[in-house]
Design a protein around this motif. Structure first.
Motif, PDB file in Angstrom:
ATOM      1  N   THR A  31       0.842  -1.193   0.000  1.00  0.00           N
ATOM      2  CA  THR A  31       0.000   0.000   0.000  1.00  0.00           C
ATOM      3  C   THR A  31       0.882   1.249   0.000  1.00  0.00           C
ATOM      4  O   THR A  31       2.040   1.203   0.435  1.00  0.00           O
ATOM      5  CB  THR A  31      -0.923   0.026   1.225  1.00  0.00           C
ATOM      6  OG1 THR A  31      -0.125  -0.043   2.413  1.00  0.00           O
ATOM      7  CG2 THR A  31      -1.891  -1.146   1.197  1.00  0.00           C
ATOM      8  N   LYS A  38       0.688   3.986   1.823  1.00  0.00           N
ATOM      9  CA  LYS A  38       1.032   4.363   3.189  1.00  0.00           C
ATOM     10  C   LYS A  38       1.271   3.102   4.027  1.00  0.00           C
ATOM     11  O   LYS A  38       0.764   2.036   3.696  1.00  0.00           O
ATOM     12  CB  LYS A  38      -0.105   5.189   3.807  1.00  0.00           C
ATOM     13  CG  LYS A  38      -0.333   6.529   3.129  1.00  0.00           C
ATOM     14  CD  LYS A  38      -1.461   7.293   3.830  1.00  0.00           C
ATOM     15  CE  LYS A  38      -1.688   8.652   3.177  1.00  0.00           C
ATOM     16  NZ  LYS A  38      -2.796   9.394   3.851  1.00  0.00           N
ATOM     17  N   SER A  48       0.794   0.143   6.356  1.00  0.00           N
ATOM     18  CA  SER A  48      -0.465  -0.531   6.693  1.00  0.00           C
ATOM     19  C   SER A  48      -0.181  -1.832   7.416  1.00  0.00           C
ATOM     20  O   SER A  48       0.934  -2.373   7.372  1.00  0.00           O
ATOM     21  CB  SER A  48      -1.286  -0.799   5.421  1.00  0.00           C
ATOM     22  OG  SER A  48      -0.562  -1.620   4.523  1.00  0.00           O
ATOM     23  N   ASN A  88      -1.998  -5.779   8.798  1.00  0.00           N
ATOM     24  CA  ASN A  88      -3.050  -6.782   8.961  1.00  0.00           C
ATOM     25  C   ASN A  88      -3.075  -7.181  10.435  1.00  0.00           C
ATOM     26  O   ASN A  88      -2.034  -7.536  10.994  1.00  0.00           O
ATOM     27  CB  ASN A  88      -2.772  -8.030   8.120  1.00  0.00           C
ATOM     28  CG  ASN A  88      -2.758  -7.754   6.633  1.00  0.00           C
ATOM     29  OD1 ASN A  88      -3.601  -7.026   6.124  1.00  0.00           O
ATOM     30  ND2 ASN A  88      -1.801  -8.346   5.932  1.00  0.00           N
ATOM     31  N   LYS A 137      -7.070  -0.840  16.583  1.00  0.00           N
ATOM     32  CA  LYS A 137      -7.334   0.055  15.448  1.00  0.00           C
ATOM     33  C   LYS A 137      -7.063   1.506  15.840  1.00  0.00           C
ATOM     34  O   LYS A 137      -6.507   2.286  15.061  1.00  0.00           O
ATOM     35  CB  LYS A 137      -8.789  -0.105  14.980  1.00  0.00           C
ATOM     36  CG  LYS A 137      -9.071  -1.400  14.233  1.00  0.00           C
ATOM     37  CD  LYS A 137     -10.543  -1.481  13.844  1.00  0.00           C
ATOM     38  CE  LYS A 137     -10.848  -2.751  13.067  1.00  0.00           C
ATOM     39  NZ  LYS A 137     -12.295  -2.857  12.732  1.00  0.00           N
ATOM     40  N   ILE A 170      -0.888   4.481  10.836  1.00  0.00           N
ATOM     41  CA  ILE A 170      -0.841   3.214  10.103  1.00  0.00           C
ATOM     42  C   ILE A 170      -2.258   2.816   9.693  1.00  0.00           C
ATOM     43  O   ILE A 170      -3.166   2.770  10.534  1.00  0.00           O
ATOM     44  CB  ILE A 170      -0.215   2.098  10.980  1.00  0.00           C
ATOM     45  CG1 ILE A 170       1.219   2.473  11.358  1.00  0.00           C
ATOM     46  CG2 ILE A 170      -0.245   0.757  10.256  1.00  0.00           C
ATOM     47  CD1 ILE A 170       1.829   1.568  12.418  1.00  0.00           C
ATOM     48  N   GLU A 171      -2.457   2.558   8.427  1.00  0.00           N
ATOM     49  CA  GLU A 171      -3.758   2.121   7.938  1.00  0.00           C
ATOM     50  C   GLU A 171      -3.963   0.637   8.251  1.00  0.00           C
ATOM     51  O   GLU A 171      -3.009  -0.146   8.224  1.00  0.00           O
ATOM     52  CB  GLU A 171      -3.856   2.330   6.427  1.00  0.00           C
ATOM     53  CG  GLU A 171      -3.790   3.787   6.001  1.00  0.00           C
ATOM     54  CD  GLU A 171      -3.823   3.944   4.491  1.00  0.00           C
ATOM     55  OE1 GLU A 171      -3.645   2.919   3.781  1.00  0.00           O
ATOM     56  OE2 GLU A 171      -4.023   5.081   4.017  1.00  0.00           O
ATOM     57  N   ASN A 201      -5.088  -2.623   6.902  1.00  0.00           N
ATOM     58  CA  ASN A 201      -5.352  -3.262   5.611  1.00  0.00           C
ATOM     59  C   ASN A 201      -6.481  -4.278   5.749  1.00  0.00           C
ATOM     60  O   ASN A 201      -7.484  -4.203   5.051  1.00  0.00           O
ATOM     61  CB  ASN A 201      -4.074  -3.926   5.091  1.00  0.00           C
ATOM     62  CG  ASN A 201      -4.232  -4.489   3.683  1.00  0.00           C
ATOM     63  OD1 ASN A 201      -4.711  -3.806   2.791  1.00  0.00           O
ATOM     64  ND2 ASN A 201      -3.834  -5.736   3.499  1.00  0.00           N
ATOM     65  N   ALA A 223      -0.054  -5.411   2.887  1.00  0.00           N
ATOM     66  CA  ALA A 223       0.285  -4.762   4.157  1.00  0.00           C
ATOM     67  C   ALA A 223       1.797  -4.715   4.352  1.00  0.00           C
ATOM     68  O   ALA A 223       2.530  -5.587   3.895  1.00  0.00           O
ATOM     69  CB  ALA A 223      -0.367  -5.494   5.317  1.00  0.00           C
TER      70      ALA A 223
END
Length: 508
Positions: free
Chosen positions: A161, A163, A165, A167, A186, A194-195, A197, A215
């Motif tokens: 990704t 940015k 990320s 899992n 989260k 951090i996103e 994924n 990720a």
């Protein structure tokens, strides 16, 4: 052979069903006799969900035993595929059905030819693994199945990704505070920029599993579920994984620093030290609590810890390192993880116990007479019998462990919840003593039987009444000392005379 009326970890098929039913639009068909089909009832009682996909049982009965179960199993799979149109059907054998030694792979292959969705067999050895190990293996199997499927179709995404990320792997139904922990994780990831994924298996679609390699890293908060899937993704795609459980101030900081290391190794150039400092000082109350008079009053008090490997190890470290509480012994029922557990806790406790025998744990608690217990629901029952308070920190679970209010154990909010749990566990019972002093309503019956099945000590009515008059906070110890006095002298019943003799023997 020993009859077990309490199991810390359930049979393997429960683990498979937990994973399969956590995914979105995945249906599990359990090949089992009546009696093994309690999963739906258990889940509907415990989980705070508005709806979920129920598990179907393909019942093994005398007719099936007479002519074989192939036709029935295949018919159940194709019928559910037609009625429910799931993305995946997981055929789940049990110990009982495995005795038939049927070719279940063949059943799956035949059913797949007539099914629109995917069909797979849960490939776990139901005689050699328990619920937790089966869940870990089933999750890995499903992830691998859909990664390979996408690869064959040429539909596997390339690259990461844009940015950073992550899992989050291992969040499932019937897990100990899993949903609240996931919300907290989260939030933590969002704070770190951090996103997320994917979160698997909880609420995930199997068709999105092909995106797992996008990720930057995988976070595995619980050792019991997710490690195998993370190791597979690392081996196939080089995705690093972080398996430090962010429970407690010290371990949460260590987890974040490990994440920082994983991201910077991929060119992210992040520094989370200021964030860790801010959260430790102003969001988490644990650092303040550890210096407060309330926590200082607990310094040196004795505690025991028992549970799954993840929570028992984390709680042992929190008590010993952060609160100055003496952990007399720490233990786990995850025998397959014994070496890791010993390495984690040996320096923080006097003794390490690895066992699945609840009777042995009950006796070990009675032997050391701790001020508090931190364990499972079974240890909570033991604590009630010994008048020792218990804070529940791990599965096996009870409806109390599925609170509607927000109560994570992980992250910085989790540190606050743990502080409350520790403090309330050590101070629980003082209100009983005050009620006794002021003539309150303490009507608890004295338990006059031992914890283990080997104990057969009886108390006379007069001795029991005299014991009841002793303040609650020392009653359990007096009772155990008296029983030991009687047992050492081969006395089978404790009368008033025996009670006073025991009292005189210790100079009381």
């Amino acid at each position: 052979m020993k009859l077990a009326y309490w199991m810390y970890a359930g049979p393997a098929h429960i683990g498979t069903l937990r994973v399969a039913s956590s995914f979105k639009n995945v249906h599990a068909i359990m090949h089992a006799p009546l009696g093994d089909d309690y999963f739906n009832v258990m889940r509907s009682m415990l989980e705070r969900e508005r709806n979920f996909t129920p598990v179907t049982t393909s019942v093994v009965d005398r007719h099936v035993l007479a002519r074989g179960s192939g036709e029935k199993v295949i018919d159940n799979i194709t019928r559910k595929d037609r009625e429910e149109t799931p993305d995946l059907i997981v055929l789940t054998p049990t110990c009982t059905s495995s005795i038939l030694q049927e070719d279940l792979n063949n059943f799956v292959e035949q059913a797949q030819m007539s099914s629109t969705g995917d069909v797979m067999l849960a490939d776990v050895n139901h005689y050699r693994v328990n619920e937790l190990q089966a869940a870990d293996r089933t999750l890995e199997q499903i992830v691998k199945f859909y990664i390979e499927k996408a690869r064959k179709k040429g539909d596997l995404p390339e690259g990461k990704t844009a940015k950073p990320s992550v899992n989050i792997i291992g969040i499932s139904t019937l897990g100990f505070h899993n949903h609240h922990d996931c919300t907290e994780l989260k939030r933590l990831m969002a704070d770190l920029g951090i996103e997320v994924n994917q979160v698997i298996p909880d609420g995930a679609s199997v068709h999105e599993l092909k995106n797992l390699p996008k990720a930057w890293f995988n976070l595995v908060p619980y050792r019991e579920q997710g490690i195998l899937a993370a190791q597979y993704l690392e081996a196939e795609f080089g995705t690093p994984y972080v398996d430090i459980t962010p429970m407690g101030v010290v371990e949460t900081a260590r987890c974040i620093r490990k994440i920082q290391q994983a991201l910077n190794a991929q060119g992210a150039n992040v520094n989370y030290e200021e964030y860790i400092n801010q959260q430790t000082l102003y969001v988490s109350e644990a650092a303040w609590f550890s210096r407060s008079i309330d926590c200082q009053n607990l310094t040196g008090k004795k505690a025991v810890v028992f549970g799954d490997s993840t929570h028992a190890a984390a709680m042992t470290k929190i008590l010993a390192k952060e609160m100055g509480i003496k952990v007399v012994w720490a233990g786990t029922y995850c025998k397959n993880d014994a070496d890791w557990f010993r390495d984690e806790v040996s320096e923080y406790c006097d003794e390490v116990i690895i066992t699945e025998d609840h009777g042995l744990i009950g006796d070990a608690i009675a032997r050391v007479e701790p001020s508090a217990i931190f364990g499972t629901q079974m240890e909570r029952h033991v604590g009630k019998r010994l008048d020792i308070p218990c804070g529940v920190i791990a599965a096996p679970v009870h409806i109390q462990n599925f609170p509607i209010g927000y109560k994570p154990f992980l992250g910085y909010e989790g540190t606050n919840q743990i502080c409350d749990l520790v403090y309330n566990s050590f101070t629980l019972g003082m209100e009983d003593h005050l009620l006794e002093i002021f003539g309150g309503h303490d009507t608890k019956e004295v338990i006059t039987k031992g914890i283990s099945a080997d104990s057969d000590m009886n108390w006379s009515k007069e001795a029991k009444a005299t014991l009841q008059q002793i303040p609650g906070f020392v009653r359990g110890k007096v009772k155990r000392n008296t029983e030991k006095f009687a047992r050492d002298r081969n006395i089978s019943e404790i009368t008033l005379e025996v009670f006073y003799a025991a009292k005189e023997s210790v100079g009381a």
